[in-house]
Design a protein around this motif. Sequence first.
Motif, PDB file in Angstrom:
ATOM      1  N   TRP A   1       0.861  -1.179   0.000  1.00 40.43           N
ATOM      2  CA  TRP A   1       0.000   0.000   0.000  1.00 40.43           C
ATOM      3  C   TRP A   1       0.897   1.227   0.000  1.00 40.43           C
ATOM      4  O   TRP A   1       2.021   1.198   0.495  1.00 40.43           O
ATOM      5  CB  TRP A   1      -0.919   0.011   1.217  1.00 40.43           C
ATOM      6  CG  TRP A   1      -2.035  -0.995   1.159  1.00 40.43           C
ATOM      7  CD1 TRP A   1      -1.909  -2.343   1.024  1.00 40.43           C
ATOM      8  CD2 TRP A   1      -3.432  -0.727   1.228  1.00 40.43           C
ATOM      9  NE1 TRP A   1      -3.130  -2.950   1.001  1.00 40.43           N
ATOM     10  CE2 TRP A   1      -4.099  -1.979   1.125  1.00 40.43           C
ATOM     11  CE3 TRP A   1      -4.191   0.429   1.351  1.00 40.43           C
ATOM     12  CZ2 TRP A   1      -5.482  -2.089   1.164  1.00 40.43           C
ATOM     13  CZ3 TRP A   1      -5.581   0.313   1.397  1.00 40.43           C
ATOM     14  CH2 TRP A   1      -6.216  -0.925   1.301  1.00 40.43           C
ATOM     15  N   GLY A   2       0.364   2.324  -0.563  1.00 39.27           N
ATOM     16  CA  GLY A   2       1.141   3.548  -0.623  1.00 39.27           C
ATOM     17  C   GLY A   2       0.278   4.788  -0.516  1.00 39.27           C
ATOM     18  O   GLY A   2      -0.955   4.720  -0.648  1.00 39.27           O
ATOM     19  N   ILE A   3       0.922   5.928  -0.266  1.00 35.30           N
ATOM     20  CA  ILE A   3       0.243   7.218  -0.168  1.00 35.30           C
ATOM     21  C   ILE A   3       0.808   8.128  -1.250  1.00 35.30           C
ATOM     22  O   ILE A   3       2.023   8.334  -1.333  1.00 35.30           O
ATOM     23  CB  ILE A   3       0.438   7.841   1.222  1.00 35.30           C
ATOM     24  CG1 ILE A   3      -0.149   6.916   2.295  1.00 35.30           C
ATOM     25  CG2 ILE A   3      -0.210   9.213   1.291  1.00 35.30           C
ATOM     26  CD1 ILE A   3       0.064   7.411   3.702  1.00 35.30           C
ATOM     27  N   GLU A   4      -0.079   8.648  -2.073  1.00 39.51           N
ATOM     28  CA  GLU A   4       0.328   9.515  -3.185  1.00 39.51           C
ATOM     29  C   GLU A   4       0.907  10.816  -2.631  1.00 39.51           C
ATOM     30  O   GLU A   4       0.426  11.362  -1.637  1.00 39.51           O
ATOM     31  CB  GLU A   4      -0.890   9.780  -4.068  1.00 39.51           C
ATOM     32  CG  GLU A   4      -0.533  10.246  -5.470  1.00 39.51           C
ATOM     33  CD  GLU A   4      -0.461  11.763  -5.520  1.00 39.51           C
ATOM     34  OE1 GLU A   4       0.259  12.287  -6.390  1.00 39.51           O
ATOM     35  OE2 GLU A   4      -1.117  12.414  -4.684  1.00 39.51           O
ATOM     36  N   ARG A   5       1.972  11.295  -3.269  1.00 44.29           N
ATOM     37  CA  ARG A   5       2.764  12.367  -2.683  1.00 44.29           C
ATOM     38  C   ARG A   5       2.090  13.726  -2.656  1.00 44.29           C
ATOM     39  O   ARG A   5       2.340  14.534  -1.772  1.00 44.29           O
ATOM     40  CB  ARG A   5       4.101  12.477  -3.416  1.00 44.29           C
ATOM     41  CG  ARG A   5       4.002  12.872  -4.871  1.00 44.29           C
ATOM     42  CD  ARG A   5       5.353  12.857  -5.574  1.00 44.29           C
ATOM     43  NE  ARG A   5       6.341  13.690  -4.889  1.00 44.29           N
ATOM     44  CZ  ARG A   5       7.577  13.872  -5.352  1.00 44.29           C
ATOM     45  NH1 ARG A   5       7.958  13.280  -6.468  1.00 44.29           N
ATOM     46  NH2 ARG A   5       8.414  14.649  -4.709  1.00 44.29           N
ATOM     47  N   SER A   6       1.222  14.036  -3.595  1.00 48.98           N
ATOM     48  CA  SER A   6       0.656  15.388  -3.652  1.00 48.98           C
ATOM     49  C   SER A   6      -0.696  15.499  -2.952  1.00 48.98           C
ATOM     50  O   SER A   6      -0.993  16.523  -2.334  1.00 48.98           O
ATOM     51  CB  SER A   6       0.515  15.836  -5.110  1.00 48.98           C
ATOM     52  OG  SER A   6      -0.336  14.954  -5.823  1.00 48.98           O
ATOM     53  N   THR A   7      -1.528  14.482  -3.018  1.00 48.15           N
ATOM     54  CA  THR A   7      -2.879  14.562  -2.461  1.00 48.15           C
ATOM     55  C   THR A   7      -3.061  13.753  -1.186  1.00 48.15           C
ATOM     56  O   THR A   7      -4.045  13.952  -0.474  1.00 48.15           O
ATOM     57  CB  THR A   7      -3.905  14.069  -3.494  1.00 48.15           C
ATOM     58  OG1 THR A   7      -3.663  12.679  -3.785  1.00 48.15           O
ATOM     59  CG2 THR A   7      -3.798  14.872  -4.773  1.00 48.15           C
ATOM     60  N   GLY A   8      -2.146  12.814  -0.908  1.00 46.99           N
ATOM     61  CA  GLY A   8      -2.326  11.954   0.260  1.00 46.99           C
ATOM     62  C   GLY A   8      -3.303  10.826   0.026  1.00 46.99           C
ATOM     63  O   GLY A   8      -3.687  10.120   0.969  1.00 46.99           O
ATOM     64  N   SER A   9      -3.714  10.625  -1.216  1.00 48.19           N
ATOM     65  CA  SER A   9      -4.636   9.530  -1.523  1.00 48.19           C
ATOM     66  C   SER A   9      -3.951   8.182  -1.323  1.00 48.19           C
ATOM     67  O   SER A   9      -2.742   8.048  -1.499  1.00 48.19           O
ATOM     68  CB  SER A   9      -5.141   9.650  -2.966  1.00 48.19           C
ATOM     69  OG  SER A   9      -5.830  10.872  -3.153  1.00 48.19           O
ATOM     70  N   VAL A  10      -4.748   7.181  -0.986  1.00 53.71           N
ATOM     71  CA  VAL A  10      -4.239   5.855  -0.657  1.00 53.71           C
ATOM     72  C   VAL A  10      -4.409   4.935  -1.855  1.00 53.71           C
ATOM     73  O   VAL A  10      -5.463   4.918  -2.503  1.00 53.71           O
ATOM     74  CB  VAL A  10      -4.969   5.285   0.573  1.00 53.71           C
ATOM     75  CG1 VAL A  10      -4.391   3.918   0.946  1.00 53.71           C
ATOM     76  CG2 VAL A  10      -4.868   6.244   1.749  1.00 53.71           C
ATOM     77  N   TYR A  11      -3.378   4.151  -2.125  1.00 53.02           N
ATOM     78  CA  TYR A  11      -3.394   3.197  -3.228  1.00 53.02           C
ATOM     79  C   TYR A  11      -2.894   1.842  -2.722  1.00 53.02           C
ATOM     80  O   TYR A  11      -2.102   1.764  -1.767  1.00 53.02           O
ATOM     81  CB  TYR A  11      -2.490   3.653  -4.378  1.00 53.02           C
ATOM     82  CG  TYR A  11      -3.013   4.820  -5.178  1.00 53.02           C
ATOM     83  CD1 TYR A  11      -3.625   4.619  -6.414  1.00 53.02           C
ATOM     84  CD2 TYR A  11      -2.892   6.119  -4.702  1.00 53.02           C
ATOM     85  CE1 TYR A  11      -4.099   5.690  -7.153  1.00 53.02           C
ATOM     86  CE2 TYR A  11      -3.362   7.197  -5.429  1.00 53.02           C
ATOM     87  CZ  TYR A  11      -3.969   6.977  -6.661  1.00 53.02           C
ATOM     88  OH  TYR A  11      -4.438   8.038  -7.391  1.00 53.02           O
TER      89      TYR A  11
END
Length: 419
Positions: free
Chosen positions: A301-311
Amino acid sequence: MHFLNTFSPALQKGAMACFLRDVPFSALYFPIYAYGKHFFQQRDQLSSLSLLLSATVAGVFSSGLTTPADVIKTRLQTKPTPGERPYAGVIDCARRMAHTEGFSSLFKGIGPRVIRSSPQYGIMLLCYELLTTLFGADEGFLEPDSIGGGFVKLVVEDKWHNASEWDPPAAFVQRAKQMQRISVGGGGNVWGINQSGLACKWTGFEWKTTRTSVKYLSVGADGTCCGIHNSSLLYWDPWRSRFLPLANAPPMHKVSVGSFRRIWGIMPDGVVMKYAGGGRWKQRGDVRMKHISVGSDGAVWGIERSTGSVYSWQSKENVWVKRPGQLRMVTVGGAKEVWGMTEDNLLVKFNFDRARWQEEGAQPIGQQRSISVAADGTLVSLGPNHAKIKQNHGHMRHLAPPPPPPHPPPPPPPPPPQT
């Protein structure tokens, strides 16, 4: 068939003596080797030299004590001289040798046997340990910390103890509260980064500080440990007891380790890379991340760098799939153990049945330096001045030394003298 009937008895000569030699040899050799390996491991001195020494010493005792069976086997397989009565079997051979040549004759050639067998088995076991680690087998001597491990499953005399059965020693708790980050892996491997930025390893008795400064650190379920130093990816070499650069690794900003075969990293520009073995790295997806976490089973799992969205990473389709919510931190113990920290400092767990994040506790737990979850659901959280754990079906519990006992009340004044 006539050929087989003629030579079959000759091919089987000494078979019983071989069993009497090899079975006890193995029964002695491997436990002695395991004890020697454990001896060095408990002292954080496990290296290629200590493995070779453990295997060689085990060979000395095992080959020496089984020399009588080897001598009897040789006598049974040797053609008797003219006029000499052949041996009837193992017992007859041992009895006649002890009677005519003395009991010491059963240990003839013990020196050459030990000199030959001990280095042979020492090199064999060392090569086995190196190869199992090199090719990423599930069992190597790399035992073999934030990803996929269990903080409160530290090894004490090689036995697993849950938090309800074992309280972390004061030496662990005092230093743990001062760590910038703690990473927990399987097999009792616990690593951290102290306030000076140095990587530290919990040996089971004390924190041992290395000489390597790292800004980020992660340990997998099999004990594989990687850290970031000036954008260089390092790995812990237990044979040399130091961190070494990982060959051909690109510059990294963060790293997450599930196991030796599951090393992921984020480059300074947010590109996610995965170690493919043999010094090769492969890009994973086009989403730029600021944080990733890898579980012991390979869940990512990861967190997108600009929005903080979860993937989350879907390995079959080789794509990142967006999940609901925005987080500040995420940690993965396994496919069903995914936890995170919101911007409001709420601890949340992903509910797969409802496909949403579920709050754990109504009150914010405050700014956290590090969170980590094990595959069994044990959660570790480091705050400014505290360490907390949460068991699979329990509540958050502070890890802190017990308060000092209160001072006893002053004794009552003596009664007035009787008049």
